[in-house]
Design a protein around this motif. Structure first.
Motif, PDB file in Angstrom:
ATOM      1  N   ARG A  35      52.488 -73.093  41.807  1.00 17.72           N
ATOM      2  CA  ARG A  35      51.135 -73.465  41.381  1.00 17.72           C
ATOM      3  C   ARG A  35      50.215 -73.484  42.587  1.00 17.72           C
ATOM      4  NH1 ARG A  35      47.112 -73.502  38.047  1.00 17.72           N
ATOM      5  NH2 ARG A  35      46.141 -75.458  37.583  1.00 17.72           N
ATOM      6  N   GLU A  37      45.697 -73.919  43.359  1.00 13.89           N
ATOM      7  CA  GLU A  37      44.592 -74.663  42.744  1.00 13.89           C
ATOM      8  C   GLU A  37      43.977 -73.995  41.514  1.00 13.89           C
ATOM      9  OE1 GLU A  37      40.776 -73.433  45.340  1.00 13.89           O
ATOM     10  OE2 GLU A  37      42.351 -74.510  46.382  1.00 13.89           O
ATOM     11  N   ASP A  38      43.991 -72.679  41.440  1.00 15.85           N
ATOM     12  CA  ASP A  38      43.303 -71.991  40.347  1.00 15.85           C
ATOM     13  C   ASP A  38      44.217 -71.124  39.497  1.00 15.85           C
ATOM     14  OD1 ASP A  38      43.696 -70.359  42.537  1.00 15.85           O
ATOM     15  OD2 ASP A  38      41.719 -69.418  42.464  1.00 15.85           O
ATOM     16  N   GLY A  39      45.539 -71.351  39.601  1.00 14.87           N
ATOM     17  CA  GLY A  39      46.469 -70.568  38.804  1.00 14.87           C
ATOM     18  C   GLY A  39      47.886 -70.645  39.330  1.00 14.87           C
ATOM     19  N   ASP A  73      45.592 -66.447  36.693  1.00 15.56           N
ATOM     20  CA  ASP A  73      44.571 -67.479  36.851  1.00 15.56           C
ATOM     21  C   ASP A  73      44.614 -68.471  35.691  1.00 15.56           C
ATOM     22  OD1 ASP A  73      43.043 -66.437  34.693  1.00 15.56           O
ATOM     23  OD2 ASP A  73      41.604 -65.447  36.023  1.00 15.56           O
ATOM     24  N   ASP A  74      43.876 -69.544  35.822  1.00 17.20           N
ATOM     25  CA  ASP A  74      43.913 -70.603  34.809  1.00 17.20           C
ATOM     26  C   ASP A  74      43.400 -70.146  33.446  1.00 17.20           C
ATOM     27  OD1 ASP A  74      45.173 -72.532  36.330  1.00 17.20           O
ATOM     28  OD2 ASP A  74      43.294 -73.344  37.112  1.00 17.20           O
ATOM     29  N   GLU A  75      42.677 -69.049  33.394  1.00 26.12           N
ATOM     30  CA  GLU A  75      42.243 -68.489  32.113  1.00 26.12           C
ATOM     31  C   GLU A  75      43.298 -67.563  31.526  1.00 26.12           C
ATOM     32  OE1 GLU A  75      39.093 -69.208  34.253  1.00 26.12           O
ATOM     33  OE2 GLU A  75      39.729 -70.785  32.934  1.00 26.12           O
ATOM     34  N   ARG A 142      52.093 -71.640  29.982  1.00 24.70           N
ATOM     35  CA  ARG A 142      51.929 -71.814  31.427  1.00 24.70           C
ATOM     36  C   ARG A 142      52.152 -73.243  31.883  1.00 24.70           C
ATOM     37  NH1 ARG A 142      47.836 -68.460  30.050  1.00 24.70           N
ATOM     38  NH2 ARG A 142      46.251 -70.046  30.276  1.00 24.70           N
ATOM     39  N   ALA A 143      51.879 -74.228  31.050  1.00 24.12           N
ATOM     40  CA  ALA A 143      52.057 -75.626  31.453  1.00 24.12           C
ATOM     41  C   ALA A 143      53.504 -75.957  31.797  1.00 24.12           C
ATOM     42  CB  ALA A 143      51.554 -76.552  30.347  1.00 24.12           C
TER      43      ALA A 143
END
Length: 168
Positions: A35, A37-39, A73-75, A142-143
């Motif tokens: 992990r 910060e953004d993905g 990425d987080d999206e 993803r979590a």
């Protein structure tokens, strides 16, 4: 080195779990997903260079490193990444892709209709620097990616997929 395969249609990334240095196996149970910060980063290459990549991710200022990586990425967008001239470059992926020493084997397997899991399994048979447990990271879960424990020489697969299952 490693094999990390991305199957675009199923939005799935699979990795081996072997870490080796020169002629020595360091671990059979290495998680190749980290992990940031953004993905999430899935990296292949020298362990020290991968740690440098992760440590300096936020700054986007790097020493000369040669590791390659996949970035989600987080999206949920998936990118191929590399460091050039001390900066991170990301290329969006819209097709099957693989990185690491077993990449050519994995890409060929996916070209012939195999899943990312089967592609990494095949690469582990042909590439001397890939092995251990094949782990599956499904795009829509993803979590869970960095929470599942890894056991050496097990058939554990992240997100409860089983070998040979047809989830494409």
């Amino acid at each position: 080195m490693t094999t990390i395969a991305y199957h675009h249609d199923s939005k799935t990334i699979c990795t081996d779990s072997l870490t080796s240095t020169s002629q020595t196996i360091v671990s059979w149970a290495t998680r190749k997903c980290r992990r940031v910060e953004d993905g999430f980063v899935f990296a292949s290459g020298n362990c020290a260079e991968i740690e440098h990549l992760l440590t300096h991710w936020h700054d986007n200022q790097f020493d000369k490193v040669t590791c390659t990586f996949l970035f989600v990425d987080d999206e949920g967008a998936v990118f191929f990444g590399e460091i050039r001239h001390g900066r991170r470059f990301l290329e969006p992926l819209s097709l099957n892709w693989a990185i690491g020493s077993g990449a050519n084997w994995a890409i060929a397997a996916m070209d012939f209709g195999r899943s990312a899991f089967e592609a990494v399994e095949y690469a582990c048979l042909r590439d001397k620097s890939s092995g251990g447990t094949v782990m599956t990271y499904r795009h829509d879960e993803r979590a869970l990616w960095v929470r599942t424990p890894i056991k050496p020489n097990s058939s554990m697969i992240v997100n409860s997929l089983t070998p040979g299952s047809n989830w494409r």
